[in-house]
Design a protein around this motif. Structure first.
Motif, PDB file in Angstrom:
ATOM      1  N   LEU A  29       1.019  -1.195  -0.040  1.00  0.00           N
ATOM      2  CA  LEU A  29       0.247   0.171   0.131  1.00  0.00           C
ATOM      3  C   LEU A  29       1.106   1.081   0.040  1.00  0.00           C
ATOM      4  CD1 LEU A  29      -2.852  -1.001   2.524  1.00  0.00           C
ATOM      5  CD2 LEU A  29      -3.077  -0.720  -0.167  1.00  0.00           C
ATOM      6  N   LEU A  30       1.875   1.173   0.728  1.00  0.00           N
ATOM      7  CA  LEU A  30       2.981   2.431   0.871  1.00  0.00           C
ATOM      8  C   LEU A  30       3.630   2.815  -0.418  1.00  0.00           C
ATOM      9  CD1 LEU A  30       4.137   4.667   2.557  1.00  0.00           C
ATOM     10  CD2 LEU A  30       6.068   2.816   3.281  1.00  0.00           C
ATOM     11  N   THR A  32       2.630   1.642  -3.633  1.00  0.00           N
ATOM     12  CA  THR A  32       1.389   2.332  -4.557  1.00  0.00           C
ATOM     13  C   THR A  32       1.277   3.557  -4.175  1.00  0.00           C
ATOM     14  OG1 THR A  32       0.513   0.064  -4.837  1.00  0.00           O
ATOM     15  CG2 THR A  32      -0.726   1.935  -5.370  1.00  0.00           C
ATOM     16  N   THR A  33       1.028   4.122  -2.966  1.00  0.00           N
ATOM     17  CA  THR A  33       0.709   5.474  -2.384  1.00  0.00           C
ATOM     18  C   THR A  33       2.091   6.333  -3.222  1.00  0.00           C
ATOM     19  OG1 THR A  33      -0.662   4.714  -0.812  1.00  0.00           O
ATOM     20  CG2 THR A  33       0.097   7.090  -0.638  1.00  0.00           C
ATOM     21  N   ARG A  36       1.767   6.701  -6.909  1.00  0.00           N
ATOM     22  CA  ARG A  36       0.769   7.570  -7.294  1.00  0.00           C
ATOM     23  C   ARG A  36       1.237   9.079  -7.049  1.00  0.00           C
ATOM     24  NH1 ARG A  36      -4.955   4.664  -5.977  1.00  0.00           N
ATOM     25  NH2 ARG A  36      -4.600   2.995  -7.758  1.00  0.00           N
ATOM     26  N   ALA A  37       1.805   9.322  -5.920  1.00  0.00           N
ATOM     27  CA  ALA A  37       2.270  10.765  -5.369  1.00  0.00           C
ATOM     28  C   ALA A  37       3.271  11.238  -6.515  1.00  0.00           C
ATOM     29  CB  ALA A  37       2.597  10.773  -4.064  1.00  0.00           C
TER      30      ALA A  37
END
Length: 86
Positions: A29-30, A32-33, A36-37
């Motif tokens: 999750l980290l 992927t985040t 995206r950022a």
């Protein structure tokens, strides 16, 4: 939810296995985040939104007592949640 759909429930694990299970969920999750950022930053830079026009001042923020108190309360809340979940 995907793990539970496959028949794996983190709540059934104990101790370090539970921590390891949560790490296996949080790391993707980290990543992927952050990806995206980074993509959003590239998009903003390409469209020249962040060129600094209209910015009036720059203020350096510093930690105050209230920030440390809020952090301590948050840490206590998380630890209490972990302990009561057992």
């Amino acid at each position: 939810m995907a793990q539970q759909a496959r028949g794996y429930d983190i709540r059934d694990t104990k101790g370090l296995n539970r921590v390891q299970a949560y790490i296996q969920l949080v790391i993707p999750l980290l990543v992927t985040t952050l990806a995206r950022a980074e993509q959003l930053v590239m998009t903003i830079e390409a469209r020249a939104y962040g060129n600094g026009k209209g910015r009036t001042s720059y203020r350096v923020l510093k930690y105050a007592r209230m920030d440390y108190a809020a952090g301590g309360i948050m840490l206590a809340y998380v630890l209490l949640g972990i302990l009561l979940e057992r």
